[in-house]
Design a protein around this motif. Structure first.
Motif, PDB file in Angstrom:
ATOM      1  N   PHE A 136     -33.313  -2.407 -46.023  1.00  0.00           N
ATOM      2  CA  PHE A 136     -32.616  -3.210 -47.038  1.00  0.00           C
ATOM      3  C   PHE A 136     -32.570  -2.531 -48.415  1.00  0.00           C
ATOM      4  N   GLY A 137     -32.958  -1.264 -48.464  1.00  0.00           N
ATOM      5  CA  GLY A 137     -32.870  -0.517 -49.712  1.00  0.00           C
ATOM      6  C   GLY A 137     -33.882  -0.921 -50.757  1.00  0.00           C
ATOM      7  N   LEU A 138     -34.967  -1.554 -50.334  1.00  0.00           N
ATOM      8  CA  LEU A 138     -36.040  -1.963 -51.260  1.00  0.00           C
ATOM      9  C   LEU A 138     -37.026  -0.818 -51.396  1.00  0.00           C
ATOM     10  N   PRO A 139     -37.819  -0.820 -52.453  1.00  0.00           N
ATOM     11  CA  PRO A 139     -38.895   0.175 -52.517  1.00  0.00           C
ATOM     12  C   PRO A 139     -39.796   0.053 -51.267  1.00  0.00           C
ATOM     13  N   GLU A 140     -40.129   1.170 -50.690  1.00  0.00           N
ATOM     14  CA  GLU A 140     -40.906   1.199 -49.443  1.00  0.00           C
ATOM     15  C   GLU A 140     -42.201   0.401 -49.537  1.00  0.00           C
ATOM     16  N   THR A 141     -42.765   0.296 -50.734  1.00  0.00           N
ATOM     17  CA  THR A 141     -44.066  -0.338 -50.927  1.00  0.00           C
ATOM     18  C   THR A 141     -43.993  -1.845 -51.203  1.00  0.00           C
ATOM     19  N   THR A 142     -42.803  -2.415 -51.282  1.00  0.00           N
ATOM     20  CA  THR A 142     -42.651  -3.832 -51.612  1.00  0.00           C
ATOM     21  C   THR A 142     -43.432  -4.700 -50.614  1.00  0.00           C
ATOM     22  N   GLY A 143     -44.286  -5.552 -51.135  1.00  0.00           N
ATOM     23  CA  GLY A 143     -45.055  -6.491 -50.310  1.00  0.00           C
ATOM     24  C   GLY A 143     -46.237  -5.864 -49.590  1.00  0.00           C
ATOM     25  N   LEU A 144     -46.499  -4.611 -49.846  1.00  0.00           N
ATOM     26  CA  LEU A 144     -47.603  -3.917 -49.179  1.00  0.00           C
ATOM     27  C   LEU A 144     -48.567  -3.358 -50.209  1.00  0.00           C
ATOM     28  N   ALA A 145     -49.857  -3.432 -49.899  1.00  0.00           N
ATOM     29  CA  ALA A 145     -50.869  -2.916 -50.825  1.00  0.00           C
ATOM     30  C   ALA A 145     -51.320  -1.544 -50.398  1.00  0.00           C
TER      31      ALA A 145
END
Length: 145
Positions: A136-145
């Protein structure tokens, strides 16, 4: 657990190793390295530890191999190449989306890579979120720690 050259993911690993070799290390040849992959089953709730044996050119030393791996994963937010002398353990990755890698040149031409992931995060849910972010073209780290 499918020890040696028979694990179901060896083909994928060798395919990608050949692709990388063609692009970055042509001296390995068109087929890339032969990989022996051993995932270790342990009586634990989280994590998988793997030992991977990779033939590399006999003239490659520790510094060259380490520099190559560090450059390959420099932009990967969830991969960490450990400093020389440290071995990857489940403790490095439990409850995270990380993959930790250690490198040991056992002898000229034979590299031992030990990797650790949390199979409930990186191996399942976390990897799914990471892939969705990329799709979806989001930053790879979105929602992940």
């Amino acid at each position: 657990y499918s020890v040696g050259h028979v694990h179901r993911h060896v083909g994928e690993m060798e395919q990608e190793a050949a692709r990388i070799a063609q692009a970055h290390a042509p001296q390995l040849g068109a087929t890339g390295p032969t990989i022996i992959f051993t995932p270790h089953l342990l009586p634990i709730n989280r994590g998988i530890l793997s030992t991977i044996y990779v033939r590399v050119p006999a003239n490659w030393g520790n510094q060259q191999i380490r520099a190559y791996y560090e450059a390959m994963y420099a932009d990967e937010p969830f991969v960490r190449v450990l400093p020389a002398g440290q071995l990857a353990t489940i403790g490095h990755t439990a409850h995270t989306n990380m993959c930790t890698i250690s490198l040991t040149l056992a002898q000229p031409g034979m590299l031992i890579v030990v990797s650790s992931i949390d199979n409930l995060v990186k191996g399942a849910a976390g990897q799914a979120i990471q892939n969705m972010n990329l799709m979806f073209g989001l930053p790879e780290t979105t929602g992940l720690a």
